[in-house]
Design an enzyme around this catalytic site. Sequence first.
Site, short mmCIF file in Angstrom:
data_model
loop_
_atom_site.label_atom_id
_atom_site.label_comp_id
_atom_site.label_asym_id
_atom_site.label_seq_id
_atom_site.Cartn_x
_atom_site.Cartn_y
_atom_site.Cartn_z
N HIS A 49 0.85 -1.18 0.00
CA HIS A 49 0.00 0.00 0.00
C HIS A 49 0.89 1.24 0.00
O HIS A 49 2.10 1.16 0.24
CB HIS A 49 -0.95 0.02 1.21
P1 TYD Z 1 -1.70 -2.63 7.56
O1 TYD Z 1 -1.24 -1.22 7.67
O2 TYD Z 1 -2.47 -3.02 6.33
O3 TYD Z 1 -0.50 -3.64 7.77
P2 TYD Z 1 0.80 -3.96 6.88
O4 TYD Z 1 1.06 -2.82 5.97
O5 TYD Z 1 1.88 -4.18 7.87
O6 TYD Z 1 0.54 -5.19 6.09
O7 TYD Z 1 -2.56 -2.94 8.87
C1 TYD Z 1 -3.13 -4.23 9.13
C2 TYD Z 1 -4.50 -4.02 9.76
O8 TYD Z 1 -4.37 -3.33 11.00
C3 TYD Z 1 -5.44 -3.19 8.88
O9 TYD Z 1 -6.75 -3.73 9.02
C4 TYD Z 1 -5.41 -1.81 9.52
C5 TYD Z 1 -5.11 -2.10 10.99
N1 TYD Z 1 -4.31 -1.04 11.64
C6 TYD Z 1 -4.87 -0.24 12.61
O10 TYD Z 1 -6.06 -0.39 12.96
N2 TYD Z 1 -4.11 0.73 13.21
C7 TYD Z 1 -2.82 0.93 12.86
O11 TYD Z 1 -2.16 1.84 13.41
C8 TYD Z 1 -2.24 0.09 11.84
C9 TYD Z 1 -0.81 0.27 11.41
C10 TYD Z 1 -3.01 -0.88 11.26
#
Ligand code: TYD
Length: 131
Positions: A49
């Site tokens: 992302h």
């Molecule tokens: P995501 O940012 O997609 O993780 P990565 O990039 O490490 O694969 O986050 C995973 C899930 O957690 C997504 O549903 C969003 C949630 N999330 C929060 O609720 N708060 C946060 O601060 C973060 C970083 C993620």
Amino acid sequence: MSLIKLINLPNLSDDRGGLIAIESDQSIPFEIKRVYYIFNTANKPRGFHAHKDLKQLVICIHGQCRFVLDNGIKKDEIILNSPIQGLVIESMTWREIHEFSEDCILLVLASEYYDESDYIRDYDEFLEFVK
Ligand code: TYD
């Protein structure tokens, strides 16, 4: 110019052990509004992302992983494996994290509170944004 911007963190380590102290807006180029960490990693890639506004500093405080950063024109990558360096991820940068070691712990300092509407999770949509 490489997309990989590393900051040498203020290192107060001595013969008793390591100590790094990070101050919001001082040792890093933004105010810290949120801190999260990734641990107990499976060998599954993450990220995929970009963020419209969010800036982040990522520190691999234990173990290692491979970061790929992409601005829509070029990609650069780095193995993060040092607790004394932080990787700055600017807004509008597609990131992927691969090859986590089992013991990897990633500490992430973020410039904004969590906001799902700031995410771009589709690569083609990201390319449209940066065009
Ligand atoms: P995501 O940012 O997609 O993780 P990565 O990039 O490490 O694969 O986050 C995973 C899930 O957690 C997504 O549903 C969003 C949630 N999330 C929060 O609720 N708060 C946060 O601060 C973060 C970083 C993620």
